[in-house]
Scaffold this active site. Structure first.
Site, PDB file in Angstrom:
ATOM      1  N   ALA A 117       0.809  -1.221   0.000  1.00 43.99           N
ATOM      2  CA  ALA A 117       0.000   0.000   0.000  1.00 43.99           C
ATOM      3  C   ALA A 117       0.842   1.272   0.000  1.00 43.99           C
ATOM      4  CB  ALA A 117      -0.935  -0.002   1.201  1.00 43.99           C
ATOM      5  N   GLN A 128       0.972  -6.536  -3.525  1.00 41.10           N
ATOM      6  CA  GLN A 128      -0.163  -6.856  -2.663  1.00 41.10           C
ATOM      7  C   GLN A 128      -1.321  -5.905  -2.960  1.00 41.10           C
ATOM      8  OE1 GLN A 128       2.720  -6.429   0.772  1.00 41.10           O
ATOM      9  NE2 GLN A 128       1.407  -8.025   1.581  1.00 41.10           N
ATOM     10  N   ASP A 151      -4.951  -1.977  -6.759  1.00 39.45           N
ATOM     11  CA  ASP A 151      -5.325  -0.730  -7.429  1.00 39.45           C
ATOM     12  C   ASP A 151      -4.966  -0.670  -8.909  1.00 39.45           C
ATOM     13  OD1 ASP A 151      -2.523  -0.137  -7.457  1.00 39.45           O
ATOM     14  OD2 ASP A 151      -2.687   0.813  -5.488  1.00 39.45           O
ATOM     15  N   HIS A 161      -3.154 -10.284  -4.582  1.00 40.67           N
ATOM     16  CA  HIS A 161      -4.493 -10.131  -3.999  1.00 40.67           C
ATOM     17  C   HIS A 161      -5.549  -9.806  -5.041  1.00 40.67           C
ATOM     18  CE1 HIS A 161      -2.540  -9.225   0.168  1.00 40.67           C
ATOM     19  NE2 HIS A 161      -2.380 -10.467  -0.228  1.00 40.67           N
ATOM     20  N   CYS A 185     -23.016 -13.362 -14.121  1.00 38.19           N
ATOM     21  CA  CYS A 185     -22.026 -13.893 -15.067  1.00 38.19           C
ATOM     22  C   CYS A 185     -22.640 -14.015 -16.462  1.00 38.19           C
ATOM     23  CB  CYS A 185     -21.542 -15.261 -14.573  1.00 38.19           C
ATOM     24  SG  CYS A 185     -20.418 -16.072 -15.723  1.00 38.19           S
ATOM     25  N   CYS A 224     -22.608 -18.044 -17.271  1.00 38.33           N
ATOM     26  CA  CYS A 224     -23.439 -19.052 -16.591  1.00 38.33           C
ATOM     27  C   CYS A 224     -24.581 -18.445 -15.774  1.00 38.33           C
ATOM     28  CB  CYS A 224     -22.574 -19.950 -15.706  1.00 38.33           C
ATOM     29  SG  CYS A 224     -22.000 -19.135 -14.198  1.00 38.33           S
TER      30      CYS A 224
HETATM   31 ZN   LIG Z   1     -20.021 -18.023 -14.508  1.00 42.79          ZN
END
Ligand SMILES: [Zn+2]
Length: 237
Positions: free
Chosen positions: A32, A101, A104, A119, A147, A150
């Site tokens: 950060a 980490q 952004d 991350h 999504c 799906c």
């Molecule tokens: Zn999906």
């Protein structure tokens, strides 16, 4: 050799042993602190009534997804206006591979192409059902985005508490081959990122650890600014 860098850099403060600091085959681990000068909120801030810290907990996405996505949209909008600072840009120009980490996206915005985002990141949404990855724009299509593949609800592209960090095996490979490690803006308190540091220590490669003023230190350590020639020459320090 471990060298701590804090305060404004000045040649007088730099230890003479830093002359051995390599300029190539470096790997950077960032946190950060490298983005502070870009004006990003920290986990102690509150966005749309939700403490940022809570957005990294899986419960809010399960129990209050409407509120969570409302905050997500505010954050993504704000983040998109932020620009990489001199530290991000210097790392990009020097083509230093980066293990970050941060979520952004500022390393990629700076032009770095070899970036491991341990991350995850803010600019993507993920589907846990089918594994699909989509742009964050979908968060504006519905209060809780679904999504396109799906139909399941999507989730943010960053890692939530309790989840595994991503691409750690590749990060280990990078550090295992590095000739120098640059740590910027992180205390490395968490495993497994701490283990990357231990790995470099075990290999006895030089490590420069930048605690603050990253936007001054990083260009300096990469030889871009300041009296870099004297910085790297033991006879003149
Ligand atoms: Zn999906």
């Amino acid at each position: 050799m471990l060298y701590y860098c804090s305060g404004k850099p000045s040649a007088k403060r730099v230890h003479r042993h830093l002359w051995t600091w390599p300029k190539s085959h470096l790997v950077a681990i960032t946190g950060a602190g490298i983005s502070v000068e870009s004006g990003l909120p920290t986990v102690d801030d509150t966005v749309a009534g939700i403490p940022l810290r809570r957005l990294f907990q899986p419960t809010i996405w399960r129990e209050e997804p409407l509120a969570a996505f409302r905050a997500y949209r505010v954050i993504v909008s704000e983040w998109r206006r932020k620009r990489p600072n001199r530290a991000h840009l210097a790392l990009a120009r020097a083509e230093v591979p980066i293990i970050t980490q941060n979520i952004d996206g500022l390393h990629r915005a700076a032009g770095s192409t070899r970036v491991i985002e341990l991350h995850g990141n803010l600019r993507e949404l993920r589907c846990d059902a089918c594994g699909g990855i989509f742009q964050s724009d979908l968060a504006w299509k519905a209060p809780i985005p679904t999504c396109p593949t799906c139909g399941e609800f999507l989730r943010p592209g960053f890692v939530l508490e309790g989840e595994e960090v991503r691409h750690i095996a590749r990060a280990v490979d990078w550090v295992a081959e590095a000739r120098g490690l640059l740590i910027v803006g992180t205390e490395l308190q968490m495993t497994p990122v701490r283990e990357l540091y231990e790995l470099a220590r075990g290999r006895n490669v030089p490590i420069a650890w930048v605690g603050d003023h990253a936007e001054d230190w990083v260009p300096y350590l990469l030889g871009e600014e300041g009296r870099s020639h004297s910085l790297f020459c033991p006879g003149e320090v």
